[in-house]
Structures are given as structure tokens and as C-alpha cells.
Scaffold this active site. Structure first.
Site, PDB file in Angstrom:
ATOM      1  N   THR A 219      39.201  46.178  37.466  1.00 53.33           N
ATOM      2  CA  THR A 219      39.508  44.753  37.639  1.00 53.33           C
ATOM      3  C   THR A 219      39.749  44.107  36.280  1.00 53.33           C
ATOM      4  OG1 THR A 219      38.199  44.614  39.632  1.00 53.33           O
ATOM      5  CG2 THR A 219      38.314  42.593  38.328  1.00 53.33           C
ATOM      6  N   GLY A 271      32.590  44.640  38.691  1.00 52.70           N
ATOM      7  CA  GLY A 271      31.543  45.550  39.172  1.00 52.70           C
ATOM      8  C   GLY A 271      31.573  45.573  40.679  1.00 52.70           C
ATOM      9  N   GLY A 273      31.383  44.204  43.858  1.00 55.66           N
ATOM     10  CA  GLY A 273      31.427  42.782  44.169  1.00 55.66           C
ATOM     11  C   GLY A 273      30.327  42.288  45.090  1.00 55.66           C
TER      12      GLY A 273
HETATM   13  N1  ASP Z   1      34.420  43.179  41.456  1.00 54.07           N
HETATM   14  C1  ASP Z   1      35.541  43.814  42.085  1.00 54.07           C
HETATM   15  C2  ASP Z   1      35.332  43.808  43.579  1.00 54.07           C
HETATM   16  O1  ASP Z   1      34.259  44.075  44.024  1.00 54.07           O
HETATM   17  C3  ASP Z   1      35.740  45.238  41.641  1.00 54.07           C
HETATM   18  C4  ASP Z   1      35.719  45.449  40.165  1.00 54.07           C
HETATM   19  O2  ASP Z   1      35.281  44.593  39.416  1.00 54.07           O
HETATM   20  O3  ASP Z   1      36.179  46.493  39.733  1.00 54.07           O
HETATM   21  O4  ASP Z   1      36.281  43.587  44.280  1.00 54.07           O
END
Ligand code: ASP
Length: 355
Positions: A219, A271, A273
């Protein structure tokens, strides 16, 4: 008092009045992340590391250029994120993770710390730059959050660049999906229409330039402070690999994955989510600064290393305060990250043993 003395005092008074009317000049600053996860030196190729560092430098530069010309933090955040959305290395825009049904469903949010206005989109499938769609929701609709078909339709109506869903396809994310679905014993979706033909099996491995687990994240997020003293934050993502279709993560949820207020700070998270939503991570970091008077770094560490770790969640945040203080904090082996303050050099980090 003689005439010259009176003129001098008058001049000083005019100078003081002019100063009072001028906004305080701030030194601009920008921080970005490209996802957190199991990103380790031992398993990262030299080629992969170089590519990530170059991409982060390019995106930081895109934002810094806006800020250096006196542009707004909002414009800088959008410009830097658009660069990362076009870069297939990251799990945002082109290169996004796939949902378990084999589709790319993209989430994004942006928030303006000066007005506390925000815009967000969830599960969009046809907008080349979801961050710009989030901004259009903020500026061209009375709403904060649009999802699914309605968001896709609003995107076309707002005149944003539309692409065929296969534009987001990358072989490495597809292989990561297939691997995960096989591991979970789930049905395998058909290869998406419009995707390039599959490479011979023998060629699949070499396209991987980082450990497979790192694909779980990627992300992107940016926070910035402009010379007028305004903060902004933005986040864009394809979500998590093999997510249930229709799932929306923390990234577009204001207060969870994205938050900005000139009263406290601007934050973008990355992270798993589900933990970030339950802990309202981004808003809580800012609340600790605003109501408890914590230093930005201390507040970010408190949420990541105490609250998130305590819940067995994984990931990190980047943050910036109105005084230009910048912070990042993560509990994973790595987080792609970069920062720069006006007059300073770009600092880039990947692993947790770097500053
Ligand atoms: N936080 C994002 C989600 O859960 C994923 C990520 O940060 O890589 O959609």
C-alpha cells in the site's frame, strides 16, 4: 519627537502590522510509505532493492516539487501518490493485489488538515488514479465515502481517466493470489480478460524481485506539510492479497488508515487493515498529540508498538506535525519509506535496522 523619529516609529508599526497579516512561513516536509511487511535483506534481491529505492525517490521528488513551488500539501500528496499508483512495484493502482475472485478492487482516501474535509473510495475497478477519485469525492460531491459501482460511475462522471480493469494486472500479484488461494484450498478464478497470456511456468519465478510474503502488502501513503502550515494525508491500495471480494480495508477509512488535522498531525497507515480499523490508528495517533501533548514519534510508537502489537496486528504509520516534525513507526521487519524536509536530502529506508 522629531519628524524622522516619528517616521521611523510609524515605519516599524507598518512593518509589524504587515508581518501580522502574513501567514507564518513554514519549511515544507513530506513523508511517504510504500507498505510494510516481511521485507528482509536476506531475501531481497539487489535489483529489487534498487528499484524500490529509485521509485520512492521519484515519488518523493514529485511531492517535493509541488511544495517547493509553494503548492499545497494536498496537491503534493496527490502528485506523489499518483506516481506510486502508476508504478507496478506497489500495491496501489497498477500492480494492485487481487481479491479472491480474481479482480482488482481499489481503495483510497485523502484528507485536508486545514479544512478537515476528506474524500474516500472503496472497491473501485476502473479509475487509473484512485487517489484523484478520492479527491473528487471530497471536492465535487457532498459526501465523504463512495464505494463500488456508485464510485466507479461517479469517477466517469467527474471526468477522471478510466482504464480497462486489466490495466491493473501484473503477473507477480496474480501468482501471489494463486499461491495464496492454493494454500487456503480456495477455488482458483479464471485469468482476467485482457490480461497478457500466462508466461511459461519456468519464467514465473524470475519475475519475483522480492520475497513472496512481501506481496501481501505494498500500500502507498503520503503525508505533507506546506509552506502555509497546512497538513494533508492520503493513502491508496489494492487491499490485501486474496481478500474476500467486497472487503474494504483501513486505508480509505478516515481515522483508521488516513487522517489529517492542522490541530495535531497527518497520518497514513499500512498493514493488516482489520486491526487498524478496530484501533482507529490514524486518529488515535493525532489524538495523543492533541489531547495528551505527546511528541509525534512517541504517539506513533505508542499505537504501533503497544496497541497494535498487543493485538497481534502488523504494520506501521508515517506521520507529520504542524511544526515539521516527521515520524514513522512499524512493527514488521521492513517498511518502504522516504522523507524529506525543505533544504534537506531525501532519506530512504526499507529494513528495520535503518534509521
Ligand atoms: N492496510 C491495507 C489494507 O488492509 C493493506 C496494506 O497496508 O498493505 O487494505
Amino acid at each position: 519627537m522629531n519628524r524622522i523619529g516619528a517616521m521611523a516609529i510609524g515605519g516599524l508599526m507598518i512593518a509589524a502590522a504587515t508581518r501580522a497579516q502574513q501567514p507564518v512561513a513554514h519549511r515544507w516536509a513530506i513523508v511517504l510509505h510504500g507498505g510494510a511487511g516481511v521485507i528482509e535483506r536476506a531475501t531481497m534481491s539487489a535489483e529489487g532493492e534498487k528499484a524500490y529505492r529509485a521509485s520512492m525517490a521519484k515519488a518523493t521528488e514529485a511531492g517535493a516539487q509541488v511544495l517547493d513551488k509553494g503548492g499545497s500539501s494536498l496537491d503534493a500528496v496527490e502528485a506523489a501518490i499518483r506516481t506510486l499508483e502508476d508504478d507496478p512495484l506497489f500495491n496501489a493502482g497498477r500492480g494492485a493485489d487481487f481479491a479472491a475472485d480474481g479482480r482488482n478492487e481499489l481503495d483510497a482516501a485523502i484528507m485536508d488538515g486545514s479544512s478537515m474535509k476528506a474524500g474516500a473510495v472503496g472497491d473501485v475497478t476502473r479509475t487509473r488514479h484512485p487517489i484523484s477519485l478520492a479527491r473528487a469525492v471530497m471536492e465535487k460531491s457532498p459526501h465523504v465515502f463512495l464505494v463500488g459501482q456508485g464510485a466507479d460511475e461517479f469517477s466517469a462522471y467527474a471526468g477522471l481517466e478510466q482504464v480497462d480493469p486489466s490495466y491493473f494486472f501484473t503477473e507477480r500479484r496474480w501468482q501471489a493470489l494463486i499461491k495464496e488461494l492454493k494454500k487456503e484450498g480456495m477455488p482458483l478464478p479464471l485469468r482476467p480478460a485482457g490480461a497478457p497470456p500466462p508466461p511459461p511456468t519456468s519464467q514465473i519465478e524470475p519475475v519475483q524481485i522480492e520475497p513472496a510474503d512481501a506481496h501481501k502488502y505494498g500500500t502507498v501513503g503520503v503525508v505533507a506539510l506546506d509552506r502555509a502550515g497546512n497538513l494533508a494525508a492520503g493513502t491508496s491500495t489494492g487491499g490485501t492479497n486474496a481478500k474476500r471480494w467486497g472487503r474494504v480495508g483501513d486505508s480509505p477509512i478516515i481515522g483508521a488508515g488516513t487522517y489529517a488535522s492542522n490541530q495535531s498531525c497527518a497520518v497514513s497507515a499500512t498493514g493488516t487493515g482489520e486491526y487498524f480499523i478496530r484501533l482507529t490508528v490514524a486518529r488515535t495517533v493525532c489524538a495523543l498529540v492533541e489531547y495528551k501533548g505527546m511528541k509525534l514519534q512517541e504517539a506513533a510508537d505508542q499505537i504501533i508498538h503497544k496497541e497494535l502489537t498487543g493485538m497481534h496486528g502488523d504494520g506501521g504509520v508515517i506521520a507529520i506535525a504542524p511544526n515539521g516534525e516527521m515520524a514513522w513507526s512499524f512493527n514488521t521487519p521492513g517498511m518502504y519509506r522516504a522523507r524529506q524536509a525543505e533544504g534537506g536530502k531525501v532519506e530512504i529506508g526499507i529494513y528495520n535496522d535503518e534509521p
